[in-house]
Scaffold this active site. Structure first.
Site, PDB file in Angstrom:
ATOM      1  N   TYR A  93     -28.795 -56.921   4.029  1.00  0.00           N
ATOM      2  CA  TYR A  93     -27.865 -58.022   3.714  1.00  0.00           C
ATOM      3  C   TYR A  93     -28.426 -58.973   2.660  1.00  0.00           C
ATOM      4  O   TYR A  93     -29.572 -58.873   2.279  1.00  0.00           O
ATOM      5  CB  TYR A  93     -27.369 -58.743   4.957  1.00  0.00           C
ATOM      6  CG  TYR A  93     -28.325 -59.483   5.861  1.00  0.00           C
ATOM      7  CD1 TYR A  93     -29.654 -59.718   5.546  1.00  0.00           C
ATOM      8  CD2 TYR A  93     -27.848 -59.994   7.069  1.00  0.00           C
ATOM      9  CE1 TYR A  93     -30.474 -60.424   6.409  1.00  0.00           C
ATOM     10  CE2 TYR A  93     -28.660 -60.694   7.943  1.00  0.00           C
ATOM     11  CZ  TYR A  93     -29.979 -60.912   7.607  1.00  0.00           C
ATOM     12  OH  TYR A  93     -30.782 -61.603   8.451  1.00  0.00           O
ATOM     13  N   GLU A  94     -27.560 -59.830   2.170  1.00  0.00           N
ATOM     14  CA  GLU A  94     -27.938 -60.740   1.074  1.00  0.00           C
ATOM     15  C   GLU A  94     -28.458 -59.953  -0.141  1.00  0.00           C
ATOM     16  O   GLU A  94     -29.360 -60.405  -0.840  1.00  0.00           O
ATOM     17  CB  GLU A  94     -29.011 -61.740   1.537  1.00  0.00           C
ATOM     18  CG  GLU A  94     -28.589 -62.634   2.681  1.00  0.00           C
ATOM     19  CD  GLU A  94     -27.450 -63.578   2.279  1.00  0.00           C
ATOM     20  OE1 GLU A  94     -27.424 -64.005   1.100  1.00  0.00           O
ATOM     21  OE2 GLU A  94     -26.601 -63.877   3.129  1.00  0.00           O
ATOM     22  N   GLY A  95     -27.848 -58.794  -0.369  1.00  0.00           N
ATOM     23  CA  GLY A  95     -28.284 -57.939  -1.476  1.00  0.00           C
ATOM     24  C   GLY A  95     -29.357 -56.973  -1.006  1.00  0.00           C
ATOM     25  O   GLY A  95     -30.459 -57.395  -0.668  1.00  0.00           O
TER      26      GLY A  95
END
Lengths: 609, 609
Positions: free
Chosen positions: A446-448
């Site tokens: 997550y978050e890239g």
């Protein structure tokens, strides 16, 4: 059940001895109240809260998970009471502006808090963590009215926030966002669409939830340039007794909870907007820019999830290795009176423990190094000095993909090693080690994802934006520091190695840049190896910084904590000798031709069925 | 829900084109019935069973798990019916002697079956897998009476078996076994004690369960030399209508089921022996030797768990990468008519997929290479030619820690990469990717952790038993093969690299050996890196073997499966360029001084609390 111990000695070593935070805070406007004894008191108190309140809920929260009943999410037993304590302790507003009820301390203080909370109980820490994202966005881009309405209850922790970005078809590719926002006569908007993977999307911890939502205005341009940002509260704000109160329920609902591998106490929601009332925040069609203003700071927040699990699984594995007895050490019996030697006497177990230690402490140093830059960036925004904010955001922007990408990968390795120290018992739930592995595993996604961080670093920050300049600037600083350590006999081997690596890093950058001119695929083919290489070198710099302090303290003699500094030097030595060599395999791989990677036809990748 | 597809094309490539199994089987007594068309039919039928029966139970079994009610374990829905099909198909006796109802086919055929079953549904495959361990032990060490009583129902799959080794205080250190066996007047024994981590310890798949148990006779010597082996049936055998039937319940019970990270459909039991009737198998106090006779074959069985998950997660990740669209390829739009390009067009996604492919296919080749040796070893035992059995067991003994240690570590990497290809969706249970990660994670822990495999390889097989001879012998074979490939332009780069590595492997062995003479800790400090290095080089040899066949087939032209061979070459290239360089970081690490690793005082490893 094992518990978390806040590693205050190491935290203070980094803050006070390695990175001179006392001096740094003196130079910050927000640092006026962050004197060493105040910082000390806050860390101690936060550590106690994490040890005594959050850590005991770590395993039970995983066991119980969140539940969705009649459209309302219930968090695991004990979460609400713990959150209450958190909010009442004023923790949510630690680094928030005083005008909205915060304590106005530097942003880095908030990161120290997040580190301890996230290590003790990552799932719990996500609820207030997501609120911080909403607070930052409203603070930077909200109108005065919006700030007035939302920031105080958010800062007080009475309300919580979320960030509603992705949708079923999107993933990382936010240009595919479809949620619609239709203007209403009263200046508000009606939002309709479905958002997925919304952390803390619904829960029972606060009286209201403020969603920050990406959506499209009618006739907005296609792709990323047609996305605007909206505030969509779960309950409409209303004037209440103590500031903002809540009124009617808005058309926002939790459609379902995701069943996940880990972080089960964190509610990951499908959120449906059915003509929900929303308010535009920031300029039309510039939603992505607004959303990403604090992206670098947010990514340090996620990078913490590399360090926390390394720390936690190290603590628990170390305890186990001291107690559990198996076989005899190869160099002869270490505990002849016992039926067998403790695990900690076995070289391979020590390899695993020291790898965890090197990652936890080296990673922590990377976080604290970056947090100073975040302080300056935030100060720029607070002072309305956008040039300053951008300058520091750029410095930070080079480091954050390294921190987020590299540290979360290393965190997974450390957590897995902790489990490995336990042998078969590591696979059994009651020991908690497998939970750390499961919880940590989200961090590289997550978050890239790691792949996205790698492309952001190499493709965007290094090649596109600075033509290698970001690497040159950073390595210059590293090399200058390393050169100064050449005269000390204990530091010299580290400094020599680091100097070689700074030169190599620049050389690799140039070689990738030249290769990419002929073959665009080089960038995506090399990105992961470039990221990992950058991470190993950056961590090596951190270990030299720590070693330099250790040598200095030891040479002044009479230190009560001599053992602490000796341990730092041993860990640095371990890192340079046994982990840093991996950088070379990444260097070799990143310069490989792209043919084998790119030219295999899709339909020839498998011959089954 | 994704399903497993048996990779028959790759399996037959290895069997028929790379390793000449047809010729190998012709030279085996047990190979008389293993003609290419029979093997083909068996593989096809087994693949169908795995695809249609076992694969659909993979996720539901994880979701439901096993339950313990009133002392009886129930397996997940569908497991009993699937097992019934398995037993009725005669699959359990595939490689078992015909005199006990088996099909008498070579041991390697059993491994091919295990590979497909384990890939489709590892948890399910553990039930018959453990039975094979019991069957082998009884076949080799049981009296005629014991063989008569137990082997037929086990071979038919009407009964199942377990291996009861470890206890709460033991782990790997079986010298600490405490379970007692007291001789009875009738020649039997009463066993009392608690065994843990007993896979398939109890279940509802068969009418009886035969436990093979390590226990101590009264006055047995301390440690590993005082352990004997016993057969302890769940129900006492009784003459039944179709051979062995079951009589009274024995004093064996399942005390509890472990809650685990994964393989939840496999019952991991605490088994209590309360004066249970048992029968000595093999000589007194030589239980460990008897138990370990087939250890090397069993470890190939566990090594399969490195290859299976790599294959399965590759299949599912590849499907997803073809369907899911996100962003545009860096080298320009690949699917201009679509909203975005499929994931498979992104270099970093291809890096992950090809890593999985290289591990799955390279690992499979390692298994099939070793399985030929296992065939000869088993033939030695069948013919009563112990010298032959031992000779092949020694060859196998060098490879098995590499296969088990290296491949299970690589399997975890491959499974994690598969999850990573899915991005955030990989973390969601419904896609099944996180289950593969959880299930696979046990493989580096049980049947001897990676650390134990590493010590077995370097400390025992390489240094103690052969003073480096095992490496010399194997690398000689590798180098001879590599030299023959130097003349082909496509193979030459691989062959040159492999020749360098064979020389380096020997050099590293000598250097570690010399260093260990001065410092015993070198062995445990270097073992893991030595293991991984050995694994990368062995896999490189396998990729050269495959490439040589591919080049040969391509040069003969007109092959309908040209794409298959081109894909092999591309994957080999990828392996040599992007994975094999890691061997060098292991080479560097293993020769590091041991000071940083061994000299840090236990109490200085952390400064918390």
């Amino acid at each position: 059940m094992p518990v978390y111990k806040a590693p205050l000695r190491d935290m203070k070593f980094l803050l006070n001895e390695v990175f001179d935070y006392p001096g740094h805070y003196q130079r910050l406007a927000s640092g006026a109240n962050a004197s060493p004894d105040i910082v000390d008191a806050i860390l101690t108190e936060c550590g106690r809260f994490c040890e005594e309140v959050l850590s005991p809920l770590y395993q039970s929260g995983d066991e119980q998970g969140c539940t969705l009943t009649d459209g309302e999410v219930t968090t695991p037993d004990g979460y609400k009471a713990a959150y209450q304590q958190y909010a009442e302790g004023g923790w949510q507003g630690l680094s928030a502006p005083e005008e909205f009820g915060g304590q106005g301390l530097p942003a880095s203080m908030g990161l120290l808090k997040q580190e301890m909370m996230g290590t003790a109980n990552w799932s719990f820490s996500m609820y207030p963590g997501l609120s911080l994202g909403a607070m930052n966005t409203i603070f930077l881009h909200g109108s005065d009215d919006q700030k007035h309405t939302y920031l105080t209850p958010l800062t007080e922790g009475r309300w919580a926030g979320t960030m509603c970005l992705t949708e079923p078809q999107c993933g990382t590719d936010l240009g595919q966002v479809k949620t619609k926002a239709e203007p209403q006569a009263d200046g508000s908007y009606k939002l309709t669409g479905t958002k997925i993977f919304i952390s803390s999307g619904d829960h029972d911890l606060t009286e209201n939830i403020v969603h920050i939502v990406l959506a499209r205005l009618p006739d907005a341009p296609k792709g990323t340039r047609g996305i605007s940002l909206f505030i969509v509260p779960k309950f409409m704000p209303a004037d209440g007794a103590n500031g903002s109160g809540v009124g009617a329920r808005n058309g926002v609902s939790c459609g379902s909870l995701e069943k996940k591998m880990g972080i089960k106490a964190s509610a990951t929601c499908v959120i449906n907007f059915d003509g929900a009332t929303g308010f535009l925040i920031g300029p039309e069609n510039e939603g992505l820019n607004c959303m990403f203003t604090f992206m670098n700071t947010a990514r340090i927040g996620t990078a913490i999830q590399g360090v926390g699990p390394a720390e936690l699984s190290y603590q628990w594995a170390l305890d186990y290795a001291r107690e559990r007895r198996s076989m005899r050490a190869l160099s002869g019996k270490k505990e002849p009176d016992q039926v067998a030697d403790a695990l900690i006497h076995h070289g391979d177990v020590r390899r695993m423990l020291l790898t965890q230690k090197a990652i936890a402490e080296g990673g922590r140093a990377m976080l604290y190094y970056a947090a100073r830059l975040a302080d300056h960036m935030v100060e720029g925004h607070s002072e309305g000095d956008l040039e300053k904010a951008e300058r520091y955001d750029d410095k930070l922007g080079f480091l954050t993909p390294i921190l987020k990408g590299f540290l979360t990968e290393m965190g997974c390795e450390a957590a897995n090693l902790g489990m490995q120290v336990f042998g078969g018992h590591g696979y059994i739930r009651e020991h908690g080690m497998e939970q750390i592995v499961r919880d940590t595993r989200i961090a590289t996604l997550y978050e890239g994802t790691t792949g996205i961080q790698a492309l952001d670093l190499l493709g965007r920050k290094v090649l596109l934006m600075t033509q290698g300049g970001a690497v040159r600037e950073f390595t210059l600083k590293v090399a200058n520091f390393a050169r100064k350590q050449l005269t000390d006999k204990r530091l010299r081997p580290f400094a020599v190695e680091l100097l070689k690596l700074t030169a190599q890093w620049n050389l690799l950058t140039v070689r990738v840049m030249l290769a990419a001119r002929k073959d665009r695929d080089v960038v995506s083919a090399a990105a992961y190896d470039f990221l990992m290489y950058s991470g190993y070198v950056t961590m090596a710099y951190m270990w030299l910084r720590q070693s330099a302090v250790a040598v200095d303290k030891l040479s002044n003699g009479g230190e009560e904590s001599e053992a602490f500094y000796q341990a730092k030097l041993a860990t640095a030595e371990f890192y340079y000798e046994r982990l840093l060599p991996r950088a070379q395999s990444h260097a070799t791989s990143m310069l490989s031709p792209t043919a084998s990677l790119m030219q295999l036809e899709d339909e020839h990748m498998a011959f089954t069925g």
